[in-house]
Each structure stands twice: as C-alpha cells, then as structure tokens.
Design an enzyme around this catalytic site. Structure first.
Site, short mmCIF file in Angstrom:
data_model
loop_
_atom_site.label_atom_id
_atom_site.label_comp_id
_atom_site.label_asym_id
_atom_site.label_seq_id
_atom_site.Cartn_x
_atom_site.Cartn_y
_atom_site.Cartn_z
N ARG A 119 23.21 13.69 10.30
CA ARG A 119 23.32 12.19 10.02
C ARG A 119 22.21 12.03 8.69
O ARG A 119 21.58 13.11 8.33
CB ARG A 119 22.63 11.44 11.13
CG ARG A 119 21.40 12.01 11.85
CD ARG A 119 21.27 11.34 13.12
NE ARG A 119 19.87 11.96 13.71
CZ ARG A 119 19.17 11.37 14.66
NH1 ARG A 119 19.23 10.23 14.72
NH2 ARG A 119 17.85 11.96 15.09
N GLU A 158 17.17 4.71 12.24
CA GLU A 158 16.16 5.76 12.00
C GLU A 158 16.25 6.17 10.31
O GLU A 158 16.29 7.16 9.83
CB GLU A 158 15.83 7.02 12.60
CG GLU A 158 15.55 6.80 14.03
CD GLU A 158 15.43 7.99 14.78
OE1 GLU A 158 15.13 7.97 16.02
OE2 GLU A 158 15.84 9.00 14.64
N CYS A 163 17.53 11.19 -1.77
CA CYS A 163 18.58 11.73 -2.68
C CYS A 163 17.87 11.84 -3.83
O CYS A 163 17.35 10.83 -4.59
CB CYS A 163 19.85 10.94 -2.37
SG CYS A 163 21.31 11.66 -3.34
N CYS A 168 20.87 8.50 -8.30
CA CYS A 168 19.43 8.28 -8.12
C CYS A 168 18.38 8.44 -9.09
O CYS A 168 17.50 7.88 -9.44
CB CYS A 168 18.90 9.00 -6.91
SG CYS A 168 19.90 8.45 -5.29
N GLU A 313 13.79 3.38 21.37
CA GLU A 313 14.13 4.53 21.91
C GLU A 313 12.92 5.26 22.65
O GLU A 313 11.69 5.18 21.90
CB GLU A 313 14.59 5.62 21.10
CG GLU A 313 15.94 5.28 20.28
CD GLU A 313 16.44 6.28 19.25
OE1 GLU A 313 16.08 7.46 19.46
OE2 GLU A 313 17.32 6.13 18.52
N PHE A 363 21.21 18.24 25.84
CA PHE A 363 19.93 18.51 26.67
C PHE A 363 18.90 17.62 26.54
O PHE A 363 17.88 17.85 27.27
CB PHE A 363 19.53 19.93 26.63
CG PHE A 363 20.50 20.92 27.28
CD1 PHE A 363 21.21 20.86 28.24
CD2 PHE A 363 20.79 21.95 26.12
CE1 PHE A 363 22.24 21.98 28.56
CE2 PHE A 363 21.87 22.97 26.52
CZ PHE A 363 22.38 22.87 27.73
N HIS A 364 18.82 16.61 26.00
CA HIS A 364 17.98 15.47 25.49
C HIS A 364 18.15 14.64 26.70
O HIS A 364 19.24 14.44 27.40
CB HIS A 364 18.06 14.90 24.36
CG HIS A 364 17.06 13.79 23.98
ND1 HIS A 364 16.56 12.68 24.56
CD2 HIS A 364 16.40 13.83 23.01
CE1 HIS A 364 15.67 12.04 24.06
NE2 HIS A 364 15.46 12.94 23.10
#
Length: 690
Positions: A119, A158, A163, A168, A313, A363-364
C-alpha cells in the site's frame, strides 16, 4: 476563550466505539456478516471504518463497479443502529490499475519504479491516479453520501511516503519556481556555492537521492515541504470528490507516521483530526514513559483543531509488527483507551474487527479472533469498555482547556535531524520535547502541542525545546508573547537557523537573543558516558536548590541582561551560567543551556507553572506515575485520574465535591487507584478565563 466543541456527528452524539471492518475479505462466506453484526452489538460497538482497502472489490476491472456487497453491509448497519466511517480506497490500488497505468506506481529515491505491491505505493502527482481516485470517490459519494448509516468520510489511509518520478521532479521544480522566482534566490537560500553546487538551469535540480544530492540542507527541507504540499493537495482532491454530495458530512484522514509529512498542513482541509496510536506497553515495565509519550501525541493531534479528535486505530490486544508484540495485561485495555478520551478523543476504534485469515496482518490483534466467537479475554475487555464508554456519554464533545503550550514543529524536526553536529550520535529532539511535556503530565497540567504558526495568545506559559529552526517572525511572536506577560522557556540549540536552514548571523540564539537576554557562544557535545552538572544558586527566584546531572549538550552562554539561576559544575566552563531568566516587558523568559533530566524538569516546571499562574487539574500532589487530565463542557469538568505506575496508589482530592461518572458515587476525600486503574470524576466547572 475558545468555544466548547460539539459532538463529531449529530447522528452519533456519544463516544464512538468500533474498528476497521473488512467485509470484502469475507464475501465468500455470507454468514460472516450476520455474525459480525451480532458480535458488534454484543461488544457495544456503534461505528465501523469500512472500505479502506476495498478498491478491487468495488471496481474489479476498469469501469466495472460492484456496490451490492457494500449496499448490504450498510443496510445491515442501518437496521442495527451501527454507523460507518466510509473510506475512499486510494490507500491500495487494484492490480489492473497498476498494470494498465504503471505511472501510478512510485519511484524511489534510487530512481527505480516500484513493482505492484503493498500500500502507499502510488504517485500523488500522477494525473491518471488522480483521475481514477476521483472516479471511484464520486461513485461512492453519489451512492452513499446521504446514507443514514454513514457518519463521515475516512479519506484514504495513513498518507505517507514520497515519489521521485519525472512527474514529481517537474512538479518540484515548478513548486520551487513559485517559492523563489529566480535561480539566484534559490541558490542563496540553499547556499549552493558550497562545494560549487550552484544551479544555472532549473532542469539541473533533482530531488534528494542516495546517489545524488543530499548535502544541501535547504534543498532537503524544501523537498519535504513539497512532499507535504503535494500530499495535502491530493487529499483535498479526494475530499472534493466526495464532499459535494453532502457538505454536512465530516471528513477526516487517519494519521500515523511522523517521518515524512507535516500533519498540521492537513488540518485546514479536515473537519476532524484522527490518528492511529499503538503504544508499546509493558516494555521493561516502563509504562509511565510510554503513557507520557502517547499523552504528548494525543495532545498534539487534539491541538491541531482544538476540538475532540478520533482515535481511529488502536489494538485491543497486540500488534504484529513491533519488535516484541506484547499482549495487553488485564486492565491495560481500559486504561490506555480511556487515556485517549482523557486527552480529547471522542472515540476508541481498533485495527481490526475480525482477524484476517492470511497475509501480513493475520496475527495483528483484533476484537474477533480466529476462533470466531465472543468467548475470549480480548472480546470481554472490548465489551466491558463498550459499557464504560456508554456510561461516559456526557463527556462527548467536551473540550480541553490548556494554559500551557509546547512548540513542536515538523520543519524544525526535519532540520534538527539533518544537522551535521554537534552530536551525530543523536540530538534526541523528540525525546527532549516529550521530557518537557512529561513534567506537566506528572503534575496533571493540561498542555496543547502547537506549531510556530499557531496563535500564542491563549497561553500563559510556552515551552520551546530545541527550537533550532526559528524564523524571524517566530522570534517576534515569542518576544511579543513575553512582553505582554507570558512566560517562555527555551532550551539549548535554539535560534540557530532560519527557514532555509541557514545559520543566523550576529550571534545565537538569533531572533530569540533579546527575549532571552543571553548570547550562546559555543556548544559542547558530550559522549554518552560523559556527564556535567548544574548547581542552582542560593536565593534564586524559583526557590530551587541542589545539583543536577546534565548530559549530551552544554551551551556556553553570556548574560546580556538575563540573571543566572544555575551554573555548570564541571569542565573548563564550570561556574558559567547554565540556567537563566530574563525579564522583558511584563513577562519572563527562561533559558536551559544543557540537557537536564526528569529530576530537574519536574520541580523546575512546578515552580515556573505556579509563578505563571497555570492551574493544575487537581490542587493536590499526585503520586508518582499517576496523572490527572481534564475535559470540560463549561458547566461540568470531567477529571480522569489514571495510574500508570506498577503499584496501587491513592489520590487526595482538593476539597471540592466530585461524583464518579460511572457509579454516581459522591467523593470528597481520597480516591484509591489499583495498578492500571482509572476513575472518571465529575465536578462543577469553574468559569474559564478569557
């Protein structure tokens, strides 16, 4: 006096409780949704963040949209009194998008384009990426902008990273042209004559690279500013694509990493600040330091809009990415969650609702474990907290009134980390700022964490630790603040460079020299094994005494109107000033010339706060590891007493009448707090001063 805030949403005028929900991972099992609804109600959850990484499920191929599954989820929410922060899905693009339009993938500092992966792997400058996000966002807005279950927009996820593609690079050059106008002005600001790096054509300019230019500190600073502005512009582009459908629906974006972006620049385009907090509890049992660190962060995010924020979160149990992924011990989930509320959160939300079955976060921690039922310790903790939050609904929308502020600037942070010397082993800027904040946290004194561009007028006391990058304008603002009667505390390594990372000429601390009444001639860097000390002079106006160890940095200063309160004890600069105060107009400015520990900062700020007339939440001494935080609606104060120490404690009340907000019990004398204990009290509010 600031206005007292209203609830985040009139649809849900209570404390929000919920999680990131990813039903698109379970579309193959229709029974999951019905079971999740049952469990959400059982856990006292009233809101879910949904659709965050759902682009591939919403648009499985270009221009082909599938909203039926999301229709079903939101309708189920509506029928069961559950609400949604509906996300725009730009945080992770589908494979078809990257395959057909490779320009949307980021190019790293090494100038190599990333493969399709992960991501936060997208170019915010790319016209294609902007076009495609606008299309999916508008589709969501058309369909759900007025849906009764949607409580607000969760914009992307988030934001972070950068880049370095050609798009850019060109955007960066255009940004620089707008900032400087001419290459002569840019070369002077970047001091590019160093190492003969003068630019003679705009096309010669490239972003910082490991195999290219990294030594022009002004350039590094401008690149980070550009990345922030480009990301904010992309965020606004996303907001514009959804806000039109229902202008009353609040928008937020969840913030997390401090590294690449100046999050304060997002505040003007957001209705609500939200952030993601993952404390590393139970590390060597030092929960006090962990708690004070996250108190600082909660205060910082709350201060961006000076109204309640969203804890978007957190984990109900553990993470899966910290070096050691500790479980929360019994009591810590309640304490850490209510700590966020104490510092201004109107929500407690988790990543994640149901554990993923596969991939990197399987596993979070989650409310619903792989076992798939409610008969777990974590689920019971979450359900118990749900009941507590429901009993605290009165707190919703209440404000934090702080008379003290700490300056924490992202630009300063970037510049400090870029500096070569005086201690390349670590200047510890953030740790230093948090040390000063902790001295107020230990006393139960509310603090705002603000930037140099913010308004200083509401405060009696401002603390500016290591204000290395100090603009002339900031110096004038702080001078005026002191002259009008404010109290200012500044530390070593302040007033060194301007906004271009160019050293102030004429003597440090540059724009603060008159205000502080000192000249900083040199700074001595100490090895980690070296110590100096500060001896407080007899009869000093703060009434302090004793000798305190100092570490890391010792500034050699001259008095230019200031009074010495303490002197160095060792080395060739023994007996030179190390702690000073200067009177200016109606106020005072203190200077701490060396790094001192908690043993000094706590009594120092206790004396300075009393002298400045800064009120504590409770007019009584708090045991070590216990803190008190306050929220108010103008009629009632809500006091959060929290015990982060490793032993039971008692808090002596200050003679006012209190009610326990959960039990309705009247309290007047002593409050017992077990290990990891918290009590939420209510009292009549004193009038807030303008």
């Amino acid at each position: 006096m600031r206005n007292l805030a209203a609830p985040i949403s009139p649809k849900l005028p209570v404390l929000m409780h919920g999680a990131d929900y990813n039903p698109d991972q379970w579309l193959h099992d229709p029974a999951i949704l019905a079971e999740d609804i049952r469990l959400m109600k059982l856990a006292g959850c009233n809101v879910m963040a949904i659709g965050i990484f759902s682009w591939a499920a919403l648009e499985p191929s270009e221009g082909q949209f599938q909203f039926e599954w999301l229709d079903q989820v939101l309708e189920s929410f509506r029928q069961n009194g559950i609400y949604a922060w509906l996300a725009t899905p730009s945080g992770a693009r589908p494979a078809w998008l990257a395959g057909r339009y490779p320009e949307v993938l980021r190019v790293g500092p090494n100038r190599v384009r990333n493969l399709y992966a992960g991501r936060h792997n997208h170019c915010f400058t790319s016209p294609v990426y902007r076009e495609k996000t606008a299309i999916i966002n508008r589709k969501l807005a058309e369909r759900y902008g007025s849906h009764p279950a949607v409580v607000g927009w969760h914009i992307s996820n988030e934001y972070g990273g950068e880049c370095h593609c050609e798009l850019c690079q060109e955007a960066f050059r255009s940004w620089l042209k707008r900032q400087y106008g001419t290459l002569d002005a840019l070369n002077l600001a970047w001091w590019s004559t160093f190492w003969a790096h003068t630019y003679t054509d705009w096309q010669q300019i490239e972003s910082p690279a490991p195999h290219g230019e990294r030594n022009l500190h002004g350039m590094n600073l401008d690149w980070r500013r550009f990345v922030t502005e480009q990301t904010v512009a992309f965020c606004k582009h996303e907001i514009d694509a959804v806000k039109w459908a229902n202008p009353g629906l609040p928008v937020t974006t969840n913030m997390y990493t401090l590294e690449t972006l100046d999050y304060r620049k997002f505040a003007p385009i957001l209705d609500v600040i939200s952030w993601d907090a993952y404390p590393d509890w139970h590390i060597a049992q030092d929960n006090v330091k962990v708690a004070s660190t996250f108190a600082f962060l909660h205060d910082m995010f709350r201060s961006m809009l000076h109204k309640p924020f969203v804890l978007m979160e957190s984990t109900p149990s553990m993470t899966n990415w910290q070096a050691v992924c500790k479980l929360k011990k019994p009591g810590m989930h309640r304490l850490s969650s209510l700590q966020a509320v104490a510092h201004g959160a109107d929500s407690v939300q988790y990543f994640q609702w149901r554990k993923s079955r596969g991939s990197t976060e399987k596993f979070h921690g989650a409310v619903v474990d792989h076992a798939g039922h409610e008969h777990t310790r974590v689920f019971r903790d979450v359900a118990e907290l749900g009941g507590t939050l429901a009993s605290l609904s009165e707190v919703t929308g209440s404000a934090t009134h702080a008379e003290t502020a700490i300056l924490f600037d992202w630009e300063n942070r970037w510049a400090v980390k870029d500096a070569k010397g005086p201690r390349n082993a670590g200047l510890h800027y953030e740790e230093t700022v948090q040390d000063h904040h902790r001295a107020f946290w230990q006393q139960g004194i509310p603090v705002d964490v603000i930037g140099s561009e913010d308004n200083f007028a509401p405060y009696k006391l401002i603390v500016a630790p290591m204000l290395y990058l100090c603009r002339e304008e900031t110096g004038r603002k702080l001078e005026a603040f002191v002259e009008r009667g404010g109290t200012l505390v500044v530390t070593y390594w302040s007033g060194i460079v301007d906004e271009h990372d160019l050293c102030h000429l004429g003597g440090f601390p540059g724009p603060l020299r008159k205000t502080l009444g000192i000249w900083a001639e040199e700074i001595d860097a100490l090895h980690d094994y070296d110590l100096n000390g500060v001896f407080l002079l007899d009869g000093n106006p703060l009434g302090l005494s004793g000798r305190y160890e100092s570490r890391q940095l010792c500034e050699l200063i001259h008095l230019e109107g200031a009074q010495a309160l303490g002197q160095y004890t060792d080395d060739f600069y023994a007996e030179r000033p190390a702690l000073t105060v200067n009177s200016l107009g109606q106020g005072k400015a203190y200077y701490i010339a060396t790094r001192l520990g908690d043993d000094f900062l706590l009594p120092f700020y206790r004396a300075v706060a009393a002298q400045a007339g800064v009120a504590r939440v409770l007019d009584s001494e708090l045991p070590a590891g216990v803190t008190a935080q306050l929220r108010t609606d103008g009629s009632s104060d809500f006091i959060f007493l929290m015990n982060f120490s490793d032993k039971a404690a008692e808090v002596v009340l200050d003679g006012r009448s209190y009610i326990d907000l959960e039990t309705n019990e009247t309290l007047e004398t002593v409050i017992p707090l077990p290990v990891d204990g918290i009590r939420v009290l209510k009292r009549d509010a004193a009038p807030l001063r303008s």
